[in-house]
Scaffold this active site. Structure first.
Site, PDB file in Angstrom:
ATOM      1  N   TYR A   1       5.201  38.511   9.319  1.00 52.14           N
ATOM      2  CA  TYR A   1       5.879  39.595  10.035  1.00 52.14           C
ATOM      3  C   TYR A   1       6.419  40.421   9.141  1.00 52.14           C
ATOM      4  O   TYR A   1       6.612  40.180   7.937  1.00 52.14           O
ATOM      5  CB  TYR A   1       7.177  38.642  10.578  1.00 52.14           C
TER       6      TYR A   1
ATOM      7  N   GLU B   1       7.693  43.801  10.572  1.00 52.13           N
ATOM      8  CA  GLU B   1       8.503  44.973  11.057  1.00 52.13           C
ATOM      9  C   GLU B   1       8.953  45.917  10.469  1.00 52.13           C
ATOM     10  O   GLU B   1       9.603  45.555   9.253  1.00 52.13           O
ATOM     11  CB  GLU B   1       9.611  44.486  12.244  1.00 52.13           C
TER      12      GLU B   1
ATOM     13  N   ASP C   1      -7.270  63.207  21.734  1.00 52.26           N
ATOM     14  CA  ASP C   1      -7.705  61.461  21.630  1.00 52.26           C
ATOM     15  C   ASP C   1      -9.346  61.539  21.272  1.00 52.26           C
ATOM     16  O   ASP C   1     -10.157  61.939  22.236  1.00 52.26           O
ATOM     17  CB  ASP C   1      -7.569  60.794  23.164  1.00 52.26           C
TER      18      ASP C   1
ATOM     19  N   THR D   1      -9.014  54.987  18.579  1.00 53.40           N
ATOM     20  CA  THR D   1      -9.449  53.770  18.321  1.00 53.40           C
ATOM     21  C   THR D   1     -10.054  53.404  16.853  1.00 53.40           C
ATOM     22  O   THR D   1     -10.640  54.883  16.464  1.00 53.40           O
ATOM     23  CB  THR D   1     -10.037  52.970  19.452  1.00 53.40           C
TER      24      THR D   1
ATOM     25  N   LYS E   1     -14.765  52.106  17.610  1.00 57.13           N
ATOM     26  CA  LYS E   1     -16.064  52.516  18.334  1.00 57.13           C
ATOM     27  C   LYS E   1     -17.096  53.103  17.367  1.00 57.13           C
ATOM     28  O   LYS E   1     -17.218  52.146  16.432  1.00 57.13           O
ATOM     29  CB  LYS E   1     -15.624  53.541  19.420  1.00 57.13           C
TER      30      LYS E   1
ATOM     31  N   ARG F   1     -10.983  46.304  16.063  1.00 59.80           N
ATOM     32  CA  ARG F   1     -10.246  46.703  17.521  1.00 59.80           C
ATOM     33  C   ARG F   1      -8.908  47.049  16.976  1.00 59.80           C
ATOM     34  O   ARG F   1      -8.302  46.150  16.662  1.00 59.80           O
ATOM     35  CB  ARG F   1     -10.570  45.467  18.288  1.00 59.80           C
TER      36      ARG F   1
HETATM   37  N1  DSN Z   1     -12.906  51.218  27.127  1.00 63.16           N
HETATM   38  C1  DSN Z   1     -13.193  52.342  26.502  1.00 63.16           C
HETATM   39  C2  DSN Z   1     -14.536  52.661  26.608  1.00 63.16           C
HETATM   40  O1  DSN Z   1     -15.472  51.978  26.977  1.00 63.16           O
HETATM   41  O2  DSN Z   1     -14.809  54.004  26.710  1.00 63.16           O
HETATM   42  C3  DSN Z   1     -12.229  53.287  26.820  1.00 63.16           C
HETATM   43  O3  DSN Z   1     -11.037  52.769  26.216  1.00 63.16           O
END
Ligand code: DSN
Length: 424
Positions: A56, A58, A202, A228, A231, A237
């Protein structure tokens, strides 16, 4: 395969072990074209599967609400400073559990319920958290959206400007999850300035291209950037926020205690590992290859007579407009699934069909590129997609295509489960 180190899971929970090995087999035996997915290295997997999950923590490094944080502090400091270096940002917050959470934290930091926001329409390639009525972001804020041009499929910056000046939003969101072209962040900055709005960008989809200079970096133009990490960036993730120093406190407080409790320290450590991997020259070569592979896929699909939204792609993804092929996105996704090609149906701009059916198919090259496939293989994949989608469900053809998919997968096995040394 047998390399996944699942001995204990097998003993304690054979059903979950089976789900995991089943997924390894699925990944190994199918061609992954979902634009938002990738294959992480063994190093990332190990960090994420480490004892840091027990802690933990925080708060932030040096200012935690729990004792015993010396090691997780080190991990978070490394993740933070590597993210700042990679994106050339003044401040990074590496705690968001996901991209959606990162976006919500930004809204919490800058907005009050009922404030006006302006983002790209989900139906035109935006994201749920950019103000869709189906999301909390469309319910707690007064959300307006901009669309792409009906003829070109491109963002029309003059139209967006007019809308921003009409709506006068407190926050403008740039960025997309199904837009195949470069986004002009400088133009968005100018619009935000003129409209008196905060600019959030984003870059969840294109982060890997951004850190390697293959897509313009929004950091110099935006007040705050979210992404994110899983990707094109090829990490675990999770989410990440980058901002100017003057917003650092606001953003940090919005993430914790505003929105989240204990950070996932094992995931933060894995983010740090992936950021280190992204600093290597091999990573730039990998991102270049993603684009070369996309170019080959675009060319071959056009030769097969497919219509592409905007006519092509500058990024890792493309959007096929299936209307001329008299097949829906749902049917295409299912047919490709039968032959071992994984992709997702996707709305095209001004789609006459609903989101559960759609008229489009989104394809991306990050995962197959990680696997080592190159332009020759992408041309073969385009041939196989064309055969599968033109055969009208003929089982003999589908069987032959599936066999070719299997051969291609065997020729390019996923070695990443086994060794972090192979970061292609
Ligand atoms: N779910 C993602 C995508 O496939 O683009 C976006 O958050």
């Amino acid at each position: 395969m047998g390399e996944s180190g699942l001995e204990e899971v097998r003993l304690v929970d054979p059903e979950i072990a089976e789900a995991i090995t089943g997924e390894e087999k699925r990944l190994q035996e199918n061609i992954e074209l979902i634009a938002s997915e990738n294959l992480v290295s063994r190093a990332v997997l190990q960090a994420q599967g480490s004892v840091l999950t027990n802690k933990y923590a925080e708060g932030y490094p040096g200012a935690r609400y729990y004792g015993g944080c010396c090691n997780v502090d080190r991990a978070e400091e490394l993740a933070r400073s590597r993210a700042e270096q990679l994106f050339q940002a003044e401040h990074a917050n590496v705690q968001p559990h996901a991209g959606a959470t990162a976006n919500l934290a930004v809204y919490l930091a800058f907005l009050r319920p009922g404030d006006r926001i302006l983002g790209m329409s989900l139906a035109h390639g935006g994201h749920l958290t950019h103000g869709s009525p189906a999301s909390i972001t469309g319910r707690y804020f007064k959300a307006y959206s901009y669309e792409v041009d009906r003829t070109s499929g491109l963002l029309d910056m003059e139209e967006i400007r007019r809308k921003a000046l009409r709506v006068r939003p407190r926050l403008i969101i740039a960025g997309a999850s199904a837009y195949p072209r470069r986004i002009d962040f400088e133009a968005f900055r100018d619009i935000a300035r003129e409209a008196g709005a905060i600019l959030m960008v984003d870059i969840a989809h294109i982060a890997g291209l951004v850190v390697t200079g293959l897509h313009p970096n929004p950091v110099p133009y935006a007040d705050v950037v979210t992404t994110t990490t899983h990707k094109t960036l090829r990490g675990p993730r999770g989410g990440l926020i980058l901002c100017r120093r003057r917003y650092a406190r606001k953003i940090d407080q919005a993430v914790f205690p505003g929105l989240q409790g204990g950070p996932l320290m094992h995931v933060i450590a894995a983010k740090a590992v992936s950021f280190k991997e992204a600093q290597r020259p091999e990573f730039a070569a990998y991102q270049n290859r993603i684009l070369q592979n996309m170019e080959a896929l675009v060319e071959a699909l056009l030769e097969h007579g497919f219509d592409l939204v905007t006519g092509g792609s500058d990024t890792h993804l493309l959007l096929v407009d299936l209307r001329s092929k008299k097949i829906t996105g749902l049917e295409a996704e299912q047919l490709l699934g039968k032959v071992g090609i994984t992709a997702n149906k996707n709305a095209i701009p001004f789609d006459p069909r609903g989101p559960r059916v759609t008229s489009g198919l989104r394809l991306g090259t990050p995962a197959v590129t990680t696997r080592g496939m190159g332009p020759d293989q992408l041309r073969i994949i385009a041939d196989l997609i064309s055969e599968a989608l033109h055969c009208r469900g003929d089982e003999g053809t589908l069987g032959r295509v599936k066999q070719r998919v299997g051969e291609l997968c065997r020729d390019f096995p996923i070695t990443r489960f086994a060794s972090s040394a192979k970061i292609g």
